[in-house]
Design an enzyme around this catalytic site. Structure first.
Site, PDB file in Angstrom:
ATOM      1  N   LYS A 116       0.871  -1.172   0.000  1.00 11.32           N
ATOM      2  CA  LYS A 116       0.000   0.000   0.000  1.00 11.32           C
ATOM      3  C   LYS A 116       0.910   1.224   0.000  1.00 11.32           C
ATOM      4  CE  LYS A 116      -4.023   1.967   2.372  1.00 11.32           C
ATOM      5  NZ  LYS A 116      -3.698   3.309   1.980  1.00 11.32           N
ATOM      6  N   GLU A 178      -0.564   5.506  -7.939  1.00  6.55           N
ATOM      7  CA  GLU A 178      -0.146   6.274  -6.777  1.00  6.55           C
ATOM      8  C   GLU A 178       1.095   7.078  -7.141  1.00  6.55           C
ATOM      9  OE1 GLU A 178      -2.301   5.569  -4.500  1.00  6.55           O
ATOM     10  OE2 GLU A 178      -1.496   6.310  -2.613  1.00  6.55           O
ATOM     11  N   LYS A 294      -6.326  -8.050  -2.503  1.00 11.78           N
ATOM     12  CA  LYS A 294      -7.437  -7.917  -3.450  1.00 11.78           C
ATOM     13  C   LYS A 294      -7.908  -9.293  -3.900  1.00 11.78           C
ATOM     14  CE  LYS A 294      -5.597  -3.570  -5.187  1.00 11.78           C
ATOM     15  NZ  LYS A 294      -4.943  -2.825  -6.280  1.00 11.78           N
ATOM     16  N   CYS A 412      31.889  17.793  30.117  1.00  9.63           N
ATOM     17  CA  CYS A 412      31.527  16.380  30.049  1.00  9.63           C
ATOM     18  C   CYS A 412      30.945  15.945  31.392  1.00  9.63           C
ATOM     19  CB  CYS A 412      32.755  15.548  29.718  1.00  9.63           C
ATOM     20  SG  CYS A 412      32.468  13.777  29.893  1.00  9.63           S
TER      21      CYS A 412
HETATM   22  S1  IVH Z   1      -6.545  -0.168  -4.656  1.00  6.45           S
HETATM   23  C1  IVH Z   1     -10.813  -0.113  -5.450  1.00  6.45           C
HETATM   24  N1  IVH Z   1      -3.984  -0.611  -4.447  1.00  6.45           N
HETATM   25  O1  IVH Z   1      -4.702   3.514  -0.703  1.00  6.45           O
HETATM   26  C2  IVH Z   1      -9.378   0.077  -5.434  1.00  6.45           C
HETATM   27  N2  IVH Z   1      -4.871   1.363  -3.462  1.00  6.45           N
HETATM   28  O2  IVH Z   1      -6.636   3.727   1.548  1.00  6.45           O
HETATM   29  C3  IVH Z   1      -8.932   0.917  -4.319  1.00  6.45           C
HETATM   30  N3  IVH Z   1      -3.190   2.780  -2.386  1.00  6.45           N
HETATM   31  O3  IVH Z   1      -7.000   5.645  -2.244  1.00  6.45           O
HETATM   32  C4  IVH Z   1      -7.506   1.225  -4.331  1.00  6.45           C
HETATM   33  N4  IVH Z   1      -1.461   1.510  -2.839  1.00  6.45           N
HETATM   34  O4  IVH Z   1      -4.582   5.821  -3.035  1.00  6.45           O
HETATM   35  C5  IVH Z   1      -5.007   0.214  -4.146  1.00  6.45           C
HETATM   36  N5  IVH Z   1      -1.708  -1.110  -4.344  1.00  6.45           N
HETATM   37  C6  IVH Z   1      -2.735  -0.287  -4.066  1.00  6.45           C
HETATM   38  C7  IVH Z   1      -2.542   0.906  -3.359  1.00  6.45           C
HETATM   39  C8  IVH Z   1      -3.646   1.705  -3.063  1.00  6.45           C
HETATM   40  C9  IVH Z   1      -1.861   2.628  -2.288  1.00  6.45           C
HETATM   41  C10 IVH Z   1      -3.964   3.910  -1.839  1.00  6.45           C
HETATM   42  C11 IVH Z   1      -4.972   4.490  -2.799  1.00  6.45           C
HETATM   43  C12 IVH Z   1      -6.275   4.474  -2.047  1.00  6.45           C
HETATM   44  C13 IVH Z   1      -5.836   4.333  -0.636  1.00  6.45           C
HETATM   45  C14 IVH Z   1      -6.927   3.673   0.189  1.00  6.45           C
END
Ligand code: IVH
Length: 763
Positions: A116, A178, A294, A412
């Site tokens: 993330k 991102e 996911k 010191c």
């Molecule tokens: S998927 C429906 N994948 O995290 C899909 N988000 O807290 C939703 N983010 O707004 C997003 N890395 O900006 C997805 N590998 C990743 C991600 C990611 C960072 C961010 C994204 C989202 C936020 C949600």
């Protein structure tokens, strides 16, 4: 529902409103983003369980938006959704359970795992393969048009195919990803800010956001943002069945996709990955704040639907927060073995990243001044991985005026000597090598594991022996006798016997290990190995160090008249004067490396010393003296300066250490006690490892690193410090470092100590 819950929800609303105001209006937050998130999620959880608690003014009812009036608006082709959160394995299992209940019985779910990335969402449109539009998330429906800015990001292809042999894009393609700063790019940006006398940026994510929303895209272009793409929002004429295939397709199109993403057949295969990601988080080139899991099957994910803004088919596992705010109660002064003074923040205990923290590093007083941290401040601390927590900065908005500045100590705390700051140094030092704390720290280091490895001599024992006047420096250890030890509390006969045996064994450590134990600044096992290989003995190092010191003294005498007259040079030439003075004061670092192997450098030296020389009436004679003494210095220092992997500053440290009479007396005493000070003659046992290159990582079961290296070399192999494609094997022990990961990435075979022994014997 109890009154307690009603009160708690109201309290959370009040607190959140206050923090939102402080953050967005005053620009002076008093809690970290992570703490804000915690409060926010507590409220969301309460409201989900008891919907009757929701009030119209609840912060949860405000649809998130980062829209700004300054940009044209773009309507996204589909809602740009967010993610639900999970904070534990249980949360993840519950998430899967909930999903399975919504699906036909017997459904099996497989998953992708992606880091993330801690940046901000970007939505990019391509028409016939050409980038035509890029927008921020905005409120999820409509975003800010930041096309000119996104065009400056080099990892975003301006047209597809990005490379000549790549696939063409569908007629219309909208992708989501991102945008962020890589850690080293962010550091470089801050160095640039500092060089220009501008304030440092504190938070990479906020800075990335500010950078993306510049009105002038030349500013964006000057800051190296990176984009990773992970989702297809819309594509005309193409569909995919699996998220895992989408990642592959995006890569083929020429996008960067989240590094380390993986496919996992079940949730149970994902669970063990979580701690691994968390502990290696600090080694990644970018910041992540969790892991996104996911559902791989996109049809199933679609069937699962959406709750609010969050699709059910994905969730974010968030790492425990690593930042917290607390109060700085005091600053402790630590004196290291080199005398270096390190300030350590003493904190009101605070729970962060799973542990209670009571102290944090402040690095040095330069850093204290830069951050403008004061006693009594509310401060933000950060803990990443296993490293010591450090102070990020003060919360200026929480000051009440009673905070006191933090200054380096004048004396010191252990030896009462006046603290000094050497010219040009950032750090402050206790200058007295006999300072009890310095002595304690040096001896503690000398005997420790990885150094001389003397068993039975922990810090407490070292302290007792010093306090009792039994040892005064490292060399005294080799003269220890049983009698005085047996009189000490807790020293039974067996313990003393073992200690003395361990000391006797330590007299025979390989030269490299001995060198690494001396505590010379910057000389760890790698540098010590280089010194041992090239010099072969302590005596050879001493001879070189003394010759270099003598030449430096001669050079300093020749430079004296120039240094003295420097003040008379007009102020506008100040900068060149400073540069010239630095060269004259540190010829070993500033001059010798440049003229190594240059037979006649007199004219170049003259140029390097303008305008100092031009302003002196006897410049010709002085230049002659300087040239002659510098030549002497180069000759004396040629050997260490030409060792690959040994920079001039390290050479300077080594020379300073060995040219010091105090250190020489200690070495002399050790030699007299029978401590080995020569390299072991290299005996070649076989050439079974000829042509092979090894890298060592972690602690081996029975051998020290030095022993393993010696074994490899004795059989014709080579040992190097870093893993590359040319590495034949990585020899891995317990608690390996990032080298093991690198090996896996490059496909370099990883072997154990036993494997090595088999290889050696031709197996
Ligand atoms: S998927 C429906 N994948 O995290 C899909 N988000 O807290 C939703 N983010 O707004 C997003 N890395 O900006 C997805 N590998 C990743 C991600 C990611 C960072 C961010 C994204 C989202 C936020 C949600």
């Amino acid at each position: 529902m109890t009154d307690d819950l009603v009160r708690r929800a109201a309290a959370l609303r009040d607190q959140l409103h206050e923090h939102i105001y402080r953050y967005n209006v005053l620009n002076a937050p008093i809690i970290t983003d992570a703490e804000y998130d915690r409060l926010y999620h507590e409220l969301v959880a309460l409201e989900t369980e008891h919907p009757e608690l929701v009030t119209p003014d609840s912060p949860t009812q405000r649809a998130g938006s980062d829209l700004s009036e300054e940009f044209p608006k773009v309507t996204h082709p589909a809602p740009i959704l967010s993610l639900s959160n999970a904070f534990s394995e249980d949360d993840l299992r519950a998430w899967e359970e909930r999903n399975l209940k919504l699906l036909p019985p017997g459904t099996q779910l497989d998953y992708t795992l992606e880091p993330k990335l801690d940046g901000l969402t970007i939505v990019i449109t391509y028409e016939n393969g050409v980038l035509t539009r890029a927008a921020t998330r905005g409120n999820g429906e409509v975003g800010d048009d930041v096309t000119p800015n996104v065009r400056t990001i080099r990892s975003v292809p301006l047209r597809i195919p990005a490379r000549t042999d790549g696939p063409a894009a569908p007629e219309r393609l909208v992708v989501r990803g991102e945008v962020l700063f890589h850690k080293d790019d962010f550091q470089a940006l801050n160095r640039k800010q500092e060089a220009e006398g501008l304030p440092r940026y504190v938070n990479a994510r906020n800075t990335a956001s500010g950078t993306l929303k510049q009105k002038d895209s030349r500013i964006t272009a000057a800051r190296p943002l990176t984009a990773y793409i992970y989702q297809i929002v819309e594509s005309v004429g193409m569909t995919w069945d699996k998220q895992w295939d989408i990642l592959g397709y995006l890569r083929d199109l020429g996008f960067k996709t989240p590094p380390g993403a993986g496919f996992y057949p079940t949730l149970s295969d994902i669970i063990p990955q979580l701690p691994t990601w968390e502990s290696h988080r600090k080694d990644l080139p970018f910041e992540i704040d969790g892991i996104v899991i996911k559902v791989n099957d996109l049809r199933v994910a679609a069937e699962l639907g959406i709750v609010g803004k969050d699709p059910r088919g994905a969730t974010a596992y968030k790492f425990p927060s690593q930042e917290a705010t607390t109060r700085l109660i005091d600053v402790a002064v630590n004196i290291g073995r080199t005398g270096k003074v390190t300030p350590t923040a003493q904190l009101e205990p605070v729970f962060v990243g799973g542990v209670t923290v009571t102290s944090a590093s402040l690095h040095n007083y330069d850093q204290v001044a830069k951050l403008d941290v004061r006693l009594g401040d509310t401060i933000v601390i950060k803990r990443s991985g296993d490293v010591i927590p450090y102070v990020v900065g003060p919360v200026i908005g929480a000051r009440d005026g009673s905070e006191q500045p933090i200054l380096p100590p004048e004396t010191c705390p252990y030896s009462s000597d006046a603290i000094v700051q050497p010219e040009g140094a950032v750090d402050y030092y206790c200058p007295n090598p006999l300072c009890p704390e310095r002595v304690f720290r040096s001896i503690e280091f000398f005997v420790s594991r990885g150094a001389m490895d003397i068993e039975g001599m922990g810090p407490q024992t070292v302290m007792t022996l010093i306090e009792q006047g039994i040892i005064m420096d490292e060399s005294d250890i080799f003269y220890l006798k049983a009698e005085p030890l047996l009189e000490l509390e807790g020293f039974a006969e067996k313990k003393v016997e073992n200690l003395l045996a361990s000391i006797a064994a330590a007299k025979n450590r390989p030269l490299a290990q001995f060198l690494a134990s001396l505590g010379i600044d910057g000389v760890g096992s790698t540098v010590a190995g280089l010194l041992a290989d090239h010099f072969g003995s302590i005596e050879a190092l001493t001879i070189t160090a003394r010759a270099v010191r003598e030449a430096e003294t001669a050079f300093a005498t020749a430079a004296q008249p120039l240094i003295q007259t420097a003040e008379q040079i007009p102020a506008e030439e100040q900068e060149s004067v400073e540069r010239g003075l630095a060269r004259l004061r540190h010829p070993l670092v500033e001059l010798a490396p440049r003229y190594l192997g240059v037979p006649d450098f007199k004219d170049r030296l003259a140029r390097a010393l303008t305008p100092l020389l031009d302003n002196h009436p006897f410049s010709a004679a002085i230049l002659d003296d300087l040239t002659a003494t510098l030549r002497q210095l180069i000759q004396a220092a040629e050997k260490p300066l030409t060792i690959e992997g040994l920079g001039p500053i390290l050479v300077d440290n080594v020379v300073t250490w060995f040219a010091d009479d105090f250190h020489q007396r200690i070495l002399e005493k050790m030699r007299a006690a029978g401590v080995r000070m020569e390299a072991e003659a290299k005996v070649m046992h076989s050439d079974s490892l000829a042509g092979l290159t090894f890298v060592l990582t972690g602690t081996l079961p029975t051998m020290s690193r030095e022993e393993a290296s010696a074994l490899i070399e004795a059989h014709g192999g080579k040992v190097t410090g870093s893993v590359s494609k040319k590495t034949s094997y990585v020899l891995m022990g317990e608690s390996p470092g990032s080298k093991a990961d690198k090996a896996r990435q490059l496909g370099v075979p990883i072997i154990s100590e036993d494997d090595l022994k088999r290889l050696v014997s031709g197996g």
